[in-house]
Enzyme design. Structure first.
Site, PDB file in Angstrom:
ATOM      1  N   TYR A   1      -3.181 -17.656   1.556  1.00 49.13           N
ATOM      2  CA  TYR A   1      -1.952 -17.592   0.233  1.00 49.13           C
ATOM      3  C   TYR A   1      -0.915 -17.808   1.926  1.00 49.13           C
ATOM      4  O   TYR A   1      -1.316 -17.204   2.955  1.00 49.13           O
ATOM      5  CB  TYR A   1      -1.091 -16.192   0.187  1.00 49.13           C
ATOM      6  CG  TYR A   1      -0.885 -14.659   0.883  1.00 49.13           C
ATOM      7  CD1 TYR A   1      -0.698 -14.256   1.431  1.00 49.13           C
ATOM      8  CD2 TYR A   1      -2.930 -14.420   0.592  1.00 49.13           C
ATOM      9  CE1 TYR A   1      -0.728 -13.228   1.889  1.00 49.13           C
ATOM     10  CE2 TYR A   1      -2.587 -12.918   1.129  1.00 49.13           C
ATOM     11  CZ  TYR A   1      -1.642 -12.175   1.754  1.00 49.13           C
ATOM     12  OH  TYR A   1      -2.047 -11.280   2.270  1.00 49.13           O
TER      13      TYR A   1
ATOM     14  N   ASP B   1      -0.783   5.158   3.295  1.00 49.71           N
ATOM     15  CA  ASP B   1      -2.636   5.350   3.669  1.00 49.71           C
ATOM     16  C   ASP B   1      -2.900   6.531   4.308  1.00 49.71           C
ATOM     17  O   ASP B   1      -4.025   6.778   4.290  1.00 49.71           O
ATOM     18  CB  ASP B   1      -2.742   3.628   5.015  1.00 49.71           C
ATOM     19  CG  ASP B   1      -3.051   2.737   4.326  1.00 49.71           C
ATOM     20  OD1 ASP B   1      -2.790   2.545   2.661  1.00 49.71           O
ATOM     21  OD2 ASP B   1      -3.118   1.997   5.139  1.00 49.71           O
TER      22      ASP B   1
ATOM     23  N   ARG C   1       3.448  -9.021   6.814  1.00 52.30           N
ATOM     24  CA  ARG C   1       3.653  -7.322   6.735  1.00 52.30           C
ATOM     25  C   ARG C   1       4.925  -7.419   7.667  1.00 52.30           C
ATOM     26  O   ARG C   1       5.747  -6.303   7.475  1.00 52.30           O
ATOM     27  CB  ARG C   1       2.920  -6.325   7.512  1.00 52.30           C
ATOM     28  CG  ARG C   1       3.017  -5.467   7.386  1.00 52.30           C
ATOM     29  CD  ARG C   1       1.550  -3.926   7.987  1.00 52.30           C
ATOM     30  NE  ARG C   1       0.465  -4.673   6.364  1.00 52.30           N
ATOM     31  CZ  ARG C   1      -0.655  -3.669   5.723  1.00 52.30           C
ATOM     32  NH1 ARG C   1       0.608  -2.579   4.866  1.00 52.30           N
ATOM     33  NH2 ARG C   1      -1.140  -4.315   4.353  1.00 52.30           N
TER      34      ARG C   1
END
Length: 335
Positions: free
Chosen positions: A154, A232, A45
């Site tokens: 991942y 968000d 991120r």
């Protein structure tokens, strides 16, 4: 620029929590390009945020102001004024509250929200790939499903790091914070009996973070006059569909297109909300649905687990869950 920081998995798979039995879900490389026009990419991120911030600063070098905590806003027919914690103010034509799950702009516009504890807490950690045994992880996104919890891992940063995300049904931690630090020992205790790969990953997390997962109803309105919300701040979702940041990026493109397409700021804001509200609500619902799917008690028994996974991750069901997400084009949808 994106390719320099991303990791492109060749696919995704489902694995059973203890046995490691594996089901391939879908190809994310060649088939993804053929079906959707692009490969599937995964990011740290912070890398994505740095990339976007750098692009903004190319367009307007002084656009980003740090250390300015917004506590609310006022608006009139001519514009919007943001109020900051230090007493300073800023004036603009439109205000977009992209200030996250605890949004001060949302509270200023619509009052306090009503989050509900899901009964699930989450773990996150980043692992240096050099700390793991060679060949332990395949170059794909993996989702381990089990009774009362699941784990996703991942690669990040072109394969230099591994992202670990674990969710566990617990009611003794209800703090919705992304910076609360737990311990490796506590995380291991949540995954007793899980596959050795899970144990190895957890043991190599330097700083495990933990937070309670809260669920919220989709908002039926998130704009008021010249002020609106994004990401968000208006449609926070459980991290079970990998779409939270995606929805925010789509929002950003759509609000920009609406501001270009409409002369009146209030009309632009209203058009943005109208374009986005149904899709984001559907993503929120899809995320909530996956919690039940990933944590089903049938997964405790090997025979029942195989039957459950065969049914829930049938090829046609996978298409129903994901095609509507991946075929959406924020550059062309009508605004």
């Amino acid at each position: 620029a994106v390719e320099r920081v991303a990791w492109e998995p060749s696919g995704k798979e489902i694995r059973i929590w203890n046995s490691g039995q594996t089901w391939p879900l879908f190809d994310l490389g060649t088939e993804s390009v053929a079906h959707y026009g692009f490969p599937y990419m995964m990011f740290h991120r912070a890398d994505m945020q740095d990339l976007l911030a750098a692009a903004v600063c190319v367009v307007k070098p002084d656009a980003i102001h740090l250390n300015a905590r917004c506590v609310g806003l006022d608006q009139d027919g001519a514009g919007v004024t943001l109020n900051f914690e230090d007493g300073t103010r800023a004036r603009g034509d439109v205000a977009i509250g992209a200030d996250g799950i605890h949004s001060a702009i949302r509270q200023s516009l619509f009052g306090a929200d009503e989050p509900r504890f899901t009964g699930i807490m989450a773990w996150r950690g980043v692992i240096d790939v050099n700390d793991l045994p060679d060949g332990m992880l395949r170059p794909i996104g993996t989702n381990w499903v089990g009774p009362g919890g699941h784990v996703v891992h991942y690669f990040l940063r072109r394969g230099a790091l591994v992202n670990f995300f674990g969710a566990r049904e617990r009611d003794d931690w209800q703090v919705e914070s992304y910076s609360a630090v737990g311990t490796v020992e506590e995380c291991l205790a949540d995954y007793v009996g899980w596959h050795d790969n899970i144990q190895t990953l957890i043991k190599n997390i330097k700083r495990p973070l933990k937070w309670a997962l809260m669920d919220r109803e989709p908002m039926d309105k998130w704009s008021l006059g010249r002020a609106t919300l994004l990401g968000d701040a208006c449609h926070p979702m459980l991290p079970f569909l990998a779409q939270g940041a995606v929805m925010a990026i789509e929002d950003g493109l759509i609000i920009a297109r609406c501001l270009d397409a409409h002369d009146d700021p209030e009309s632009a804001v209203a058009a943005y909300e109208a374009v986005r509200i149904e899709r984001t609500a559907q993503a929120m619902q899809g995320s909530s649905d996956n919690a039940k799917r990933f944590h089903n008690n049938s997964l405790a028994d090997p025979e029942a687990a195989q039957k459950f996974v065969d049914g829930q991750w049938d090829t046609e069901l996978i298409k129903q869950r994901y095609d509507w997400l991946f075929t959406y084009d924020a550059t062309t949808v009508a605004v």
